[in-house]
Design a protein around this motif. Structure first.
Motif, PDB file in Angstrom:
ATOM      1  N   MET A  83      96.804  10.958  18.518  1.00 61.64           N
ATOM      2  CA  MET A  83      95.450  10.873  17.263  1.00 61.64           C
ATOM      3  C   MET A  83      94.555  11.936  17.162  1.00 61.64           C
ATOM      4  SD  MET A  83      92.374   7.898  18.415  1.00 61.64           S
ATOM      5  CE  MET A  83      91.631   9.606  19.938  1.00 61.64           C
ATOM      6  N   SER A  84      95.166  12.392  16.190  1.00 56.94           N
ATOM      7  CA  SER A  84      94.283  13.828  15.490  1.00 56.94           C
ATOM      8  C   SER A  84      92.785  13.116  15.572  1.00 56.94           C
ATOM      9  CB  SER A  84      94.959  13.690  14.361  1.00 56.94           C
ATOM     10  OG  SER A  84      94.449  12.586  13.459  1.00 56.94           O
ATOM     11  N   GLU A  85      91.921  14.366  15.669  1.00 57.74           N
ATOM     12  CA  GLU A  85      90.925  14.199  16.226  1.00 57.74           C
ATOM     13  C   GLU A  85      90.311  14.804  15.156  1.00 57.74           C
ATOM     14  OE1 GLU A  85      87.154  16.551  18.279  1.00 57.74           O
ATOM     15  OE2 GLU A  85      89.242  17.188  19.230  1.00 57.74           O
ATOM     16  N   ILE A  86      89.153  14.346  14.144  1.00 63.00           N
ATOM     17  CA  ILE A  86      87.841  14.643  13.563  1.00 63.00           C
ATOM     18  C   ILE A  86      87.532  15.994  13.141  1.00 63.00           C
ATOM     19  CG2 ILE A  86      87.010  14.485  11.592  1.00 63.00           C
ATOM     20  CD1 ILE A  86      87.713  11.577  11.387  1.00 63.00           C
ATOM     21  N   THR A  87      87.895  17.670  13.046  1.00 60.70           N
ATOM     22  CA  THR A  87      86.696  18.319  13.975  1.00 60.70           C
ATOM     23  C   THR A  87      85.318  18.240  12.166  1.00 60.70           C
ATOM     24  OG1 THR A  87      87.339  19.878  12.448  1.00 60.70           O
ATOM     25  CG2 THR A  87      88.190  19.321  14.781  1.00 60.70           C
ATOM     26  N   GLN A  88      85.036  17.692  11.319  1.00 61.15           N
ATOM     27  CA  GLN A  88      84.185  18.103  10.730  1.00 61.15           C
ATOM     28  C   GLN A  88      84.317  16.325   9.874  1.00 61.15           C
ATOM     29  OE1 GLN A  88      84.171  21.038   7.756  1.00 61.15           O
ATOM     30  NE2 GLN A  88      81.581  21.228   8.314  1.00 61.15           N
ATOM     31  N   PRO A  89      83.849  15.555  10.276  1.00 60.31           N
ATOM     32  CA  PRO A  89      84.335  14.325   9.807  1.00 60.31           C
ATOM     33  C   PRO A  89      83.537  14.421   8.665  1.00 60.31           C
ATOM     34  CG  PRO A  89      83.068  13.909  12.016  1.00 60.31           C
ATOM     35  CD  PRO A  89      83.050  15.530  11.713  1.00 60.31           C
ATOM     36  N   ARG A  90      84.438  13.433   7.044  1.00 59.50           N
ATOM     37  CA  ARG A  90      83.070  13.680   5.398  1.00 59.50           C
ATOM     38  C   ARG A  90      82.895  12.373   5.330  1.00 59.50           C
ATOM     39  NH1 ARG A  90      89.616  13.652   3.912  1.00 59.50           N
ATOM     40  NH2 ARG A  90      89.220  12.577   5.787  1.00 59.50           N
ATOM     41  N   ILE A  91      80.750  12.212   5.491  1.00 59.13           N
ATOM     42  CA  ILE A  91      80.309  11.769   5.698  1.00 59.13           C
ATOM     43  C   ILE A  91      80.057  11.625   3.996  1.00 59.13           C
ATOM     44  CG2 ILE A  91      78.237  10.408   6.654  1.00 59.13           C
ATOM     45  CD1 ILE A  91      80.425  10.654   8.880  1.00 59.13           C
ATOM     46  N   LEU A  92      79.796  10.306   3.828  1.00 57.50           N
ATOM     47  CA  LEU A  92      79.955   9.586   2.586  1.00 57.50           C
ATOM     48  C   LEU A  92      78.182   9.106   2.443  1.00 57.50           C
ATOM     49  CD1 LEU A  92      79.701   8.982  -0.444  1.00 57.50           C
ATOM     50  CD2 LEU A  92      80.811   6.296   0.029  1.00 57.50           C
ATOM     51  N   LEU A  93      77.086   9.923   2.033  1.00 55.78           N
ATOM     52  CA  LEU A  93      75.496   8.951   1.983  1.00 55.78           C
ATOM     53  C   LEU A  93      75.315   8.864   0.932  1.00 55.78           C
ATOM     54  CD1 LEU A  93      72.543   9.458   3.698  1.00 55.78           C
ATOM     55  CD2 LEU A  93      72.665  12.086   3.559  1.00 55.78           C
ATOM     56  N   ILE A  94      74.813   7.683   0.980  1.00 55.81           N
ATOM     57  CA  ILE A  94      74.030   6.738  -0.440  1.00 55.81           C
ATOM     58  C   ILE A  94      73.173   6.692  -0.242  1.00 55.81           C
ATOM     59  CG2 ILE A  94      74.360   4.903  -1.660  1.00 55.81           C
ATOM     60  CD1 ILE A  94      77.213   4.106   0.149  1.00 55.81           C
ATOM     61  N   GLY A  95      72.074   6.709  -1.284  1.00 55.41           N
ATOM     62  CA  GLY A  95      70.402   6.698  -1.819  1.00 55.41           C
ATOM     63  C   GLY A  95      69.953   7.207  -2.742  1.00 55.41           C
ATOM     64  N   THR A  96      69.090   6.148  -3.253  1.00 55.87           N
ATOM     65  CA  THR A  96      68.711   6.142  -4.412  1.00 55.87           C
ATOM     66  C   THR A  96      67.778   7.460  -4.565  1.00 55.87           C
ATOM     67  OG1 THR A  96      66.419   5.517  -3.461  1.00 55.87           O
ATOM     68  CG2 THR A  96      68.175   4.535  -4.834  1.00 55.87           C
ATOM     69  N   GLY A  97      68.419   8.855  -4.979  1.00 57.02           N
ATOM     70  CA  GLY A  97      67.980   9.805  -4.677  1.00 57.02           C
ATOM     71  C   GLY A  97      67.052  10.157  -6.103  1.00 57.02           C
ATOM     72  N   ASP A  98      66.520   9.871  -6.363  1.00 58.67           N
ATOM     73  CA  ASP A  98      65.767   9.987  -7.603  1.00 58.67           C
ATOM     74  C   ASP A  98      63.940   9.164  -6.988  1.00 58.67           C
ATOM     75  OD1 ASP A  98      66.239   7.276  -7.358  1.00 58.67           O
ATOM     76  OD2 ASP A  98      65.005   6.982  -9.670  1.00 58.67           O
ATOM     77  N   THR A  99      63.792   8.987  -6.012  1.00 56.55           N
ATOM     78  CA  THR A  99      63.353   7.811  -4.799  1.00 56.55           C
ATOM     79  C   THR A  99      62.865   8.263  -3.787  1.00 56.55           C
ATOM     80  OG1 THR A  99      63.399   5.860  -4.632  1.00 56.55           O
ATOM     81  CG2 THR A  99      62.626   6.743  -6.603  1.00 56.55           C
ATOM     82  N   LYS A 100      64.575   9.295  -3.067  1.00 56.03           N
ATOM     83  CA  LYS A 100      64.094   9.175  -1.423  1.00 56.03           C
ATOM     84  C   LYS A 100      64.520  10.968  -1.594  1.00 56.03           C
ATOM     85  CE  LYS A 100      63.807   4.609   0.238  1.00 56.03           C
ATOM     86  NZ  LYS A 100      63.324   4.305  -1.524  1.00 56.03           N
ATOM     87  N   ALA A 101      64.897  11.747  -2.296  1.00 54.07           N
ATOM     88  CA  ALA A 101      65.194  13.051  -2.018  1.00 54.07           C
ATOM     89  C   ALA A 101      65.004  13.572  -1.006  1.00 54.07           C
ATOM     90  CB  ALA A 101      64.371  13.528  -3.758  1.00 54.07           C
ATOM     91  N   ASP A 102      63.797  13.371  -0.508  1.00 54.13           N
ATOM     92  CA  ASP A 102      63.394  14.914   1.182  1.00 54.13           C
ATOM     93  C   ASP A 102      64.100  13.682   1.627  1.00 54.13           C
ATOM     94  OD1 ASP A 102      61.793  15.973  -0.710  1.00 54.13           O
ATOM     95  OD2 ASP A 102      60.189  15.021   0.155  1.00 54.13           O
ATOM     96  N   GLU A 103      64.470  12.486   1.780  1.00 53.15           N
ATOM     97  CA  GLU A 103      64.894  12.001   2.947  1.00 53.15           C
ATOM     98  C   GLU A 103      66.510  12.088   2.935  1.00 53.15           C
ATOM     99  OE1 GLU A 103      62.680  10.903   1.087  1.00 53.15           O
ATOM    100  OE2 GLU A 103      61.764   8.892   1.635  1.00 53.15           O
TER     101      GLU A 103
END
Length: 420
Positions: free
Chosen positions: A1-21
């Motif tokens: 099993m190969s180790e993932i050293t820098q996982p690619r994380i898909l981050l989903i949200g409404t950037g127009d209302t939650k940009a800071d978060e």
């Protein structure tokens, strides 16, 4: 099993209302050792930063345009269309092995969309929703993916503060850690699902699991206390099993009698719809579950009941309800597109219905058995035995059907040796 050293994380949200978060979460993901891939699900506005997958790409994945979505009528129809696009796009990224985990944030709108995204993703790909309505009764069980993680977004309605950043930072660390640690399901052997309650109530799995493993199958047992059956249905819908031994149907009975401890209206339907062979039995359909901490519901106050622990208690259903449950089971099975065998143990259907136990009700059991005899029709096979469900005869009947189906090519043969 190969180790993932820098996982690619898909981050989903409404950037127009939650940009800071969302920007804060991106920083947390980087600090935890991950790399953020942003998906913006805004409809009216735009985020004040660049994203990998903008709202136009999300709309295109739903085969429409953002202008059409914005003018679709109201916020519900707009976000429903965005949910289609987000789910399709996330699944396409997963299929291309372009992401290692998914995290989404939202109130009711974002959560509604994120639940669709999670269900579109394969088992084993980490998925986490940060929600202001996590664990709420607003979320029906059929919307919950089999391996979904959720965390309550305390203080998360509007803007950053010390309370909500504590939650967001934990969530980001969790999704990065999960992506680094996750072991995707291996499919070296055909997978057989078994549904059951614990051994104090239903005991067939103690014999069936090792017997099937010796035949070369991987056996996955699901605890049918609401969410366990939901997980099984979710995986069945993705054709994740070679066969299903759905031997504990209490969640079907719970749903029909109004109990909150249920798996949704499509319980006992997804395997048949997906063309998966099923051996089915009525384990514990006589029990109506309720949260023990709420006390016995008024409508069950005159029925025998058993307190399993401080979370869960069960009362018996009467003859009329059991006839109705029998009819519903038969109707669901009649719609299956693959072979179905129904094993009817006339001697009893869970440990506490034996003579001398708290839930013993021979008249109601007889009513159910009679109703099942009448309701089950070809091509569903009916196998009635005089014995109790917790008996050697029951196990032998189930294994006999299974072995016959393997010999006939209905169930693929097991693999007694697997690759290292």
């Amino acid at each position: 099993m190969s180790e993932i050293t820098q996982p690619r994380i898909l981050l989903i949200g409404t950037g127009d209302t939650k940009a800071d978060e969302l920007l804060f979460m991106s920083e947390c993901i980087a600090r935890a050792g991950g790399r953020t891939i942003m998906m913006d699900i805004s409809v009216l506005g735009d985020p004040p930063y660049q994203v990998a997958h903008n709202k136009h790409a999300v709309a295109a994945a739903a085969e429409t345009t953002i202008a059409a979505i914005a003018s679709s009528g109201d916020e519900n129809s707009a976000m429903s269309l965005m949910a289609v696009g987000a789910a399709n796009l996330a699944r396409e990224l997963a299929d291309r092995d372009a992401i290692d985990g998914v995290i989404a944030i939202g109130g009711t709108m974002g959560t509604d969309l994120a639940l669709d995204v999670a269900q579109a993703l394969p088992l084993g790909l980490p998925k986490l929703i940060v929600s202001t309505v996590a664990f709420s009764h607003l979320i029906p069980p059929e919307r919950v993916a089999a391996d979904l993680m959720m965390i309550l977004w305390a203080g998360g309605l509007y803007g950053l503060n010390g309370t909500c950043t504590a939650v967001l930072s934990q969530a980001c660390g969790a999704i990065v850690g999960a992506a680094k640690s996750a072991i995707r399901p291996r499919r070296d052997r055909p997978v057989v699902a078994i549904t059951s309650l614990g051994k104090s109530c239903l005991r067939y799995m103690v014999e069936l699991k090792p017997q099937l493993e010796r035949r070369g199958y991987e056996v996955v047992v699901f605890h049918t206390t609401g969410m366990g059956g939901r997980a099984m249905e979710s995986i069945a819908a993705q054709r994740g099993f070679a066969a299903v031994l759905d031997l504990s149907l209490q969640e079907v009975a719970n749903q029909l009698t109004g109990s909150v401890v249920n798996s949704g209206a499509d319980r006992l339907e997804n395997a048949g719809r997906a063309g998966i062979p099923q051996i089915v039995a009525p384990g514990a359909i006589d029990m109506v579950d309720f949260p023990a901490w709420l006390g016995v519901p008024d409508e069950l106050s005159d029925r025998p009941f058993h307190a399993h622990n401080r979370l869960l208690a069960s009362a018996t259903s009467g003859s009329a309800d059991r006839r109705r449950i029998a009819q519903a089971i038969a109707e669901k099975l009649s719609r299956a597109s693959a072979p179905v065998a129904f094993v009817l143990p006339a001697g009893g259907i869970q440990q506490w219905d034996r003579e001398g136990e708290a839930l013993h009700d021979p008249d109601a059991l007889a009513a159910f058995v009679d109703a099942m005899r009448s309701a089950v029709a070809a091509p569903v096979e009916l196998h009635e035995i005089k014995d109790h469900i917790n008996s050697a005869a029951f196990n032998e009947t189930v294994l006999g059907i299974f072995d016959r189906w393997v010999a006939a090519g209905i169930v693929p043969p097991g693999r007694t040796t697997v690759a290292a």
